[in-house]
Design an enzyme around this catalytic site. Structure first.
Site, PDB file in Angstrom:
ATOM      1  N   SER A 116      89.742   5.347  52.940  1.00  0.00           N
ATOM      2  CA  SER A 116      91.110   5.404  53.083  1.00  0.00           C
ATOM      3  C   SER A 116      91.850   4.135  52.115  1.00  0.00           C
ATOM      4  O   SER A 116      93.020   4.493  51.910  1.00  0.00           O
ATOM      5  CB  SER A 116      91.707   5.153  54.521  1.00  0.00           C
ATOM      6  N   ASN A 152      84.361  10.016  52.741  1.00  0.00           N
ATOM      7  CA  ASN A 152      84.810   9.927  54.187  1.00  0.00           C
ATOM      8  C   ASN A 152      86.170   9.229  54.513  1.00  0.00           C
ATOM      9  O   ASN A 152      86.294   8.159  53.814  1.00  0.00           O
ATOM     10  CB  ASN A 152      83.779   9.137  55.236  1.00  0.00           C
ATOM     11  N   VAL A 153      86.880   9.827  55.064  1.00  0.00           N
ATOM     12  CA  VAL A 153      88.526   9.561  55.131  1.00  0.00           C
ATOM     13  C   VAL A 153      88.942   9.690  56.752  1.00  0.00           C
ATOM     14  O   VAL A 153      88.615  10.673  57.108  1.00  0.00           O
ATOM     15  CB  VAL A 153      89.477  10.133  54.432  1.00  0.00           C
ATOM     16  N   HIS A 205      85.735  -0.088  56.358  1.00  0.00           N
ATOM     17  CA  HIS A 205      86.469   0.804  57.283  1.00  0.00           C
ATOM     18  C   HIS A 205      87.740   0.398  57.867  1.00  0.00           C
ATOM     19  O   HIS A 205      87.982  -0.768  57.855  1.00  0.00           O
ATOM     20  CB  HIS A 205      85.755   1.130  58.684  1.00  0.00           C
ATOM     21  N   THR A 251      91.274   6.538  58.483  1.00  0.00           N
ATOM     22  CA  THR A 251      92.538   5.857  58.705  1.00  0.00           C
ATOM     23  C   THR A 251      93.848   6.396  57.922  1.00  0.00           C
ATOM     24  O   THR A 251      94.781   6.365  58.591  1.00  0.00           O
ATOM     25  CB  THR A 251      92.161   4.427  58.347  1.00  0.00           C
ATOM     26  N   HIS A 287      81.752   5.719  52.823  1.00  0.00           N
ATOM     27  CA  HIS A 287      82.744   5.416  53.805  1.00  0.00           C
ATOM     28  C   HIS A 287      83.993   4.563  53.357  1.00  0.00           C
ATOM     29  O   HIS A 287      83.878   3.826  52.614  1.00  0.00           O
ATOM     30  CB  HIS A 287      81.850   4.809  54.908  1.00  0.00           C
ATOM     31  N   GLY A 288      84.934   4.640  54.524  1.00  0.00           N
ATOM     32  CA  GLY A 288      86.123   3.523  54.120  1.00  0.00           C
ATOM     33  C   GLY A 288      86.910   3.940  53.224  1.00  0.00           C
ATOM     34  O   GLY A 288      87.600   2.917  52.479  1.00  0.00           O
ATOM     35  N   ASP A 336      79.558  11.873  63.608  1.00  0.00           N
ATOM     36  CA  ASP A 336      79.810  10.840  62.543  1.00  0.00           C
ATOM     37  C   ASP A 336      79.730   9.415  63.155  1.00  0.00           C
ATOM     38  O   ASP A 336      79.911   9.353  64.528  1.00  0.00           O
ATOM     39  CB  ASP A 336      81.293  10.753  61.978  1.00  0.00           C
ATOM     40  N   HIS A 337      78.651   8.547  62.753  1.00  0.00           N
ATOM     41  CA  HIS A 337      78.667   7.135  63.368  1.00  0.00           C
ATOM     42  C   HIS A 337      77.837   7.116  64.665  1.00  0.00           C
ATOM     43  O   HIS A 337      78.305   6.663  65.534  1.00  0.00           O
ATOM     44  CB  HIS A 337      79.672   6.452  63.060  1.00  0.00           C
TER      45      HIS A 337
END
Length: 288
Positions: free
Chosen positions: A214, A233-234, A183, A236, A211-212, A84-85
Site C-alpha cells: 500500500s 499484498n495490499v 506494513h 491498508t 508485503h506492505g 495470511d500472516h
C-alpha cells in the site's frame, strides 16, 4: 466460477513475468469490493484473511471464509482464498476445511534457526493437506500497531544467500522478501531496493512476494513486478479508501443512520482502489 488456488495464480503470473494482486479483507464489504474491482480490471485476484482479521471476528474463521468462498464462486474472474500472516498452529490447521488453498506462515519474528524449524514443520503439514505455503524472511515490519523499523536499515532486508538456504531448508512454495516496504503505510512514499530485488530474483527458484505494498506509488508497483515479484499484498489501501469515503459521506449527511448508505460508498471506493492497483501492476487479464 469455481474457486481457484493462490498457487495456480502465482505460478501462472511468475511464468509470464506478471503478478497477482492479493487483498486483505476484514468485512463482507471488503470481499465484495475486491471481487468487483478485479472483475472491472478483468484480472484474477486473491482474497486474503489475516490472523489479525480472525481475531477481530472473535477468533472465528468460518463466517468470513464462507462469505469469501461464496463470492469467489460467483465471480467472473478467477478468485483464490489465502490465509495470511498465520502464527497460530491451531488456525493453520483450520485452513483446508475453511476453503483456503494457501497459507502464509509467519515465523519471521523468530531468530533465523527457529524461523526455519517452525516453517519447515508448517510446510510439512501444509503440503500433506495440499496447501501452497508462503513464508517471510527479513523484517518488513509495521504489523500489530508496532512502529516499523527503517525498512532500509542494515539487517532489515532479506539476504539472498540466507534466502536461498531458507527456501531449500524449509521447502516453502513462495517467499515474502523485505526490500523496502513496510506494513500499514498510509502514504505512498516507499521506495524499493531494486538492486536487492534483482539479486533475490536471481538467487531463488520460488515466486517472490511483496508485503506492505500500500505504501508504493504506481511506478514502484510496476517496477516490483518487472523485477520479479509475482504476488503483491495490499491491505491498508483498502481501509484508507473505505474510511475516507465513509467519513466524507457522514460529513455531508450528518443525519444518516442507515449503514447501507455509507457502506455502499465505502464499498465502491474500495472497488475503485482494487481496480487501480491491479492496473498499476499490469496484471495479465483473466484467462477466458
Amino acid at each position: 466460477m469455481p474457486l481457484t488456488t493462490t498457487g495456480e495464480l502465482v505460478t501462472r503470473a511468475a511464468a509470464r513475468r506478471s503478478a497477482v494482486a492479493s487483498f486483505n479483507v476484514i468485512t463482507l464489504e471488503h470481499v465484495e469490493a475486491v471481487v468487483a474491482g478485479a472483475e472491472s480490471a478483468d484480472a484474477p485476484v486473491v482474497l486474503q484473511v489475516s490472523e489479525n482479521a480472525v481475531k477481530f471476528r472473535h477468533g472465528r474463521l468460518l463466517p468470513l471464509a464462507r462469505a469469501a468462498v461464496a463470492a469467489a464462486e460467483r465471480a467472473t474472474v478467477p478468485v483464490a482464498l489465502h490465509l495470511d500472516h498465520v502464527r497460530s498452529d491451531t488456525l493453520l490447521r483450520q485452513a483446508p476445511d475453511a476453503g483456503f488453498g494457501s497459507v502464509m506462515y509467519d515465523a519471521s519474528r523468530l531468530p533465523y534457526a527457529d524461523n526455519l524449524a517452525a516453517t519447515r514443520a508448517a510446510v510439512d503439514w501444509a503440503h500433506s493437506q495440499g496447501l501452497w505455503i508462503e513464508a517471510e524472511l527479513g523484517e518488513i515490519g509495521g504489523k500489530d500497531g508496532r512502529s516499523a523499523p527503517d525498512a532500509h536499515a542494515p539487517g532489515a532486508r532479506t539476504d539472498p544467500d540466507q534466502a536461498r538456504a531458507f527456501v531449500a531448508g524449509s521447502g516453502v512454495d513462495a517467499l515474502a522478501v523485505a526490500v523496502g516496504t513496510t506494513h500499514a503505510m498510509t502514504t505512498r512514499t516507499a521506495t524499493l531496493d531494486h538492486a536487492l530485488l534483482a539479486r533475490l530474483a536471481a538467487a531463488l527458484d520460488v515466486p517472490l512476494v511483496l508485503h506492505g505494498s500500500s505504501g508504493l506509488p504506481d511506478r514502484e508497483l510496476a517496477a516490483a513486478v518487472a523485477g520479479g515479484i509475482a504476488k503483491v499484498n495490499v491491505g491498508t489501501a483498502l481501509n484508507i479508501a473505505l474510511t475516507g469515503a465513509i467519513r466524507e459521506f457522514l460529513t455531508a449527511h450528518p443525519e444518516a443512520v442507515d449503514s447501507r448508505g455509507y457502506l455502499t460508498v465505502g464499498r465502491e471506493a474500495m472497488a475503485r482502489a482494487v481496480t487501480g492497483i491491479i492496473e498499476a501492476l499490469g496484471a495479465v487479464p483473466a484467462p477466458s
